[in-house]
Design an enzyme around this catalytic site. Structure first.
Site, mmCIF file in Angstrom:
data_model
loop_
_atom_site.group_PDB
_atom_site.id
_atom_site.type_symbol
_atom_site.label_atom_id
_atom_site.label_comp_id
_atom_site.label_asym_id
_atom_site.label_seq_id
_atom_site.Cartn_x
_atom_site.Cartn_y
_atom_site.Cartn_z
ATOM 1 N N ARG A 61 -10.598 1.471 -0.065
ATOM 2 C CA ARG A 61 -9.751 0.281 -0.215
ATOM 3 C C ARG A 61 -10.490 -0.992 0.198
ATOM 4 O O ARG A 61 -10.307 -2.060 -0.388
ATOM 5 C CB ARG A 61 -8.485 0.469 0.633
ATOM 6 C CG ARG A 61 -7.473 -0.655 0.475
ATOM 7 C CD ARG A 61 -6.173 -0.296 1.194
ATOM 8 N NE ARG A 61 -5.161 -1.333 1.071
ATOM 9 C CZ ARG A 61 -4.525 -1.898 2.110
ATOM 10 N NH1 ARG A 61 -4.809 -1.513 3.358
ATOM 11 N NH2 ARG A 61 -3.618 -2.816 1.919
ATOM 12 N N HIS A 65 -10.667 -4.510 -1.853
ATOM 13 C CA HIS A 65 -10.168 -5.777 -1.316
ATOM 14 C C HIS A 65 -11.292 -6.790 -1.124
ATOM 15 O O HIS A 65 -11.066 -7.994 -1.181
ATOM 16 C CB HIS A 65 -9.404 -5.543 -0.008
ATOM 17 C CG HIS A 65 -8.029 -4.991 -0.225
ATOM 18 N ND1 HIS A 65 -6.971 -5.258 0.607
ATOM 19 C CD2 HIS A 65 -7.534 -4.203 -1.205
ATOM 20 C CE1 HIS A 65 -5.882 -4.638 0.152
ATOM 21 N NE2 HIS A 65 -6.204 -3.993 -0.941
ATOM 22 N N GLY A 71 -15.145 -12.124 -4.942
ATOM 23 C CA GLY A 71 -16.167 -11.183 -5.371
ATOM 24 C C GLY A 71 -16.627 -10.267 -4.249
ATOM 25 O O GLY A 71 -16.229 -10.417 -3.092
ATOM 26 N N SER A 75 -16.878 -10.742 2.275
ATOM 27 C CA SER A 75 -16.016 -11.738 2.941
ATOM 28 C C SER A 75 -14.885 -11.084 3.724
ATOM 29 O O SER A 75 -14.386 -11.648 4.700
ATOM 30 C CB SER A 75 -15.455 -12.734 1.922
ATOM 31 O OG SER A 75 -14.778 -12.061 0.882
ATOM 32 N N ASN A 93 -3.648 -7.955 3.631
ATOM 33 C CA ASN A 93 -4.586 -6.922 4.061
ATOM 34 C C ASN A 93 -3.980 -6.020 5.132
ATOM 35 O O ASN A 93 -4.707 -5.377 5.900
ATOM 36 C CB ASN A 93 -5.889 -7.556 4.548
ATOM 37 C CG ASN A 93 -6.836 -7.839 3.389
ATOM 38 O OD1 ASN A 93 -6.931 -7.039 2.454
ATOM 39 N ND2 ASN A 93 -7.515 -8.973 3.437
ATOM 40 N N PRO A 161 -3.436 -7.638 -6.174
ATOM 41 C CA PRO A 161 -2.176 -7.254 -6.815
ATOM 42 C C PRO A 161 -1.136 -6.912 -5.761
ATOM 43 O O PRO A 161 -1.479 -6.447 -4.679
ATOM 44 C CB PRO A 161 -2.571 -6.013 -7.621
ATOM 45 C CG PRO A 161 -3.756 -5.449 -6.911
ATOM 46 C CD PRO A 161 -4.493 -6.617 -6.321
ATOM 47 N N HIS A 191 -5.029 5.943 -5.205
ATOM 48 C CA HIS A 191 -3.803 6.202 -4.443
ATOM 49 C C HIS A 191 -3.441 7.685 -4.429
ATOM 50 O O HIS A 191 -2.288 8.045 -4.242
ATOM 51 C CB HIS A 191 -2.637 5.358 -4.997
ATOM 52 C CG HIS A 191 -2.749 3.908 -4.667
ATOM 53 N ND1 HIS A 191 -1.861 2.960 -5.108
ATOM 54 C CD2 HIS A 191 -3.659 3.227 -3.918
ATOM 55 C CE1 HIS A 191 -2.210 1.764 -4.662
ATOM 56 N NE2 HIS A 191 -3.315 1.896 -3.944
#
Ligand code: HEM
Ligand SMILES: *[C@@H]1O[C@H](CO)[C@@H](O)[C@H](O)[C@H]1NC(C)=O
Length: 323
Positions: A61, A65, A71, A75, A93, A161, A191
């Site tokens: 994940r 993210h 991108g 970060s 998050n 999303p 998932h």
């Protein structure tokens, strides 16, 4: 004729070179500069998995993210500072993790080859190792990403999303990152591992809309189970597995769950309920190895979103702070 053969030669070169290259990234980027980089990441991931078999899901994940906000530039790893709330501290998050695994790998890599391997690449390698550990599927990760210097909590919600997106919203969100509708359905198979906080779906159980308190697209038996795990107005926000049967195995069980109305999030279930995505769900349910191949390719594709390469960005010394 000369023009034609020049043209054919050109096409041939493109075709030969393309498998190893994903845009400006390249498989084996650190082969000379830091040959042990990928092995060190794998060791850190394996060490984490030995302590906690659930450690792979957060790493998968984390890469997603990272890539969807500014991108794949690391970060998401930056800590908040006095004047700035970073991505990781956004509500978008919630539940994000895996940072300690990245820190562990980065420390060992810096000791071996300082200022060479980016945090963004470490995240991509760790996600790949998480996929391999839980799904048994292997793929090469093109690398050469550099690290960004900006991380803003305010950019998270607008780029990721949402758990209540419908199929059209999910499609548009992935399209903005250059990913197809099929990539979106294929990657959602992630998932089949890990878990979600109740707060991401309790609306489906207790307050769906004005006419139905419970989401009619949710299997009633599964809804009953979820209600015991997620009591209404409970003070805590517990977590439940996406796949109650094999929560630690990355496989196409996710698509079977959707077909029997057992998608945990609204955004999962719509993939079966919407005509635009239903065919992909069927296909992934019926052909597990084709799904696995597509999943690996889609992870590589996702890993190339808006990357910084060449002289852009930097190689962070610590993944949590800019140099
Ligand atoms: C399609 C749109 C997607 C939406 C709306 C979505 C949303 C979510 C939400 C709400 C959670 C639960 C977070 C929590 O409460 O702790 C979650 C978990 C997770 N997501 Fe997604 N996600 C999407 C796509 C993806 C993709 C593309 C990947 C990776 C390829 C991914 C990998 C994961 C994993 C592995 C977890 C479990 C994490 C853990 O157990 O720590 N998701 N996602
Ligand atoms: C509530 O959801 C159901 C099922 O999706 C739908 O048929 C119905 O029209 C919705 N009601 C309102 C008021 O939006």
């Amino acid at each position: 004729m000369a023009n034609l053969s020049a043209y054919l030669g050109f096409v041939l070169v493109i075709c030969l070179v393309s498998p190893a290259i994903s845009g400006p990234l390249k498989v084996g980027f650190y082969q000379k500069k830091c040959p042990s980089a990928e092995a060190i990441v794998r060791e850190s991931v394996q060490k984490a998995l030995a302590a906690d078999p659930g450690a792979a899901a957060p790493l998968i994940r984390l890469h997603f993210h990272d890539c969807f906000v500014r991108g794949c530039d690391g970060s998401i790893l930056l800590d908040s500072t006095k004047g700035n709330t970073a991505e990781k501290d956004s509500m978008g998050n919630l539940g994000i993790g895996g940072f300690e695994v990245i820190d562990d790998a980065k420390a060992k890599i810096e000791a071996r080859c300082p200022n060479t391997v980016s945090c963004a690449d470490i995240v991509a390698f760790a996600a790949r190792d998480g996929v391999r550990a839980t799904g048994g599927l292997r793929y090469d990760v093109p690398s050469g990403r550099r690290d960004g210097r900006v991380s803003l909590a305010s950019e998270v919600i607008e780029n990721l999303p949402g758990a209540f997106f419908d199929a059209a919203q999910l499609e548009a969100n992935f399209a903005k990152k250059g990913l197809s509708l099929r990539d979106m359905v294929t990657l959602s198979g992630a998932h089949s591992v890990g878990d979600s906080h109740c707060s991401q779906f309790t609306k489906r159980l207790y307050s769906f809309n004005a006419t139905c308190s419970q989401d009619p697209s949710l299997d009633p038996g599964y809804a009953r189970l979820l209600k015991t795990e997620c009591p209404r107005n409970g003070p805590a926000d517990p977590t439940v597995p996406f796949d109650p049967v094999t929560p630690k195995v990355l496989d196409n069980a996710y698509y079977h769950n959707l077909k029997s109305d057992r998608g945990l999030l609204y955004s999962d279930q719509v993939l079966w309920d919407a005509p635009s995505t239903r065919g992909f769900v069927k296909d992934n349910a019926n052909h597990p190895s084709a799904w696995a191949r597509r999943f690996a390719a889609a992870m590589v594709h996702m890993g190339s979103v808006e990357v910084l390469t060449g002289a852009r960005g930097e190689i962070r010394r610590s993944c949590r702070v800019v140099n």
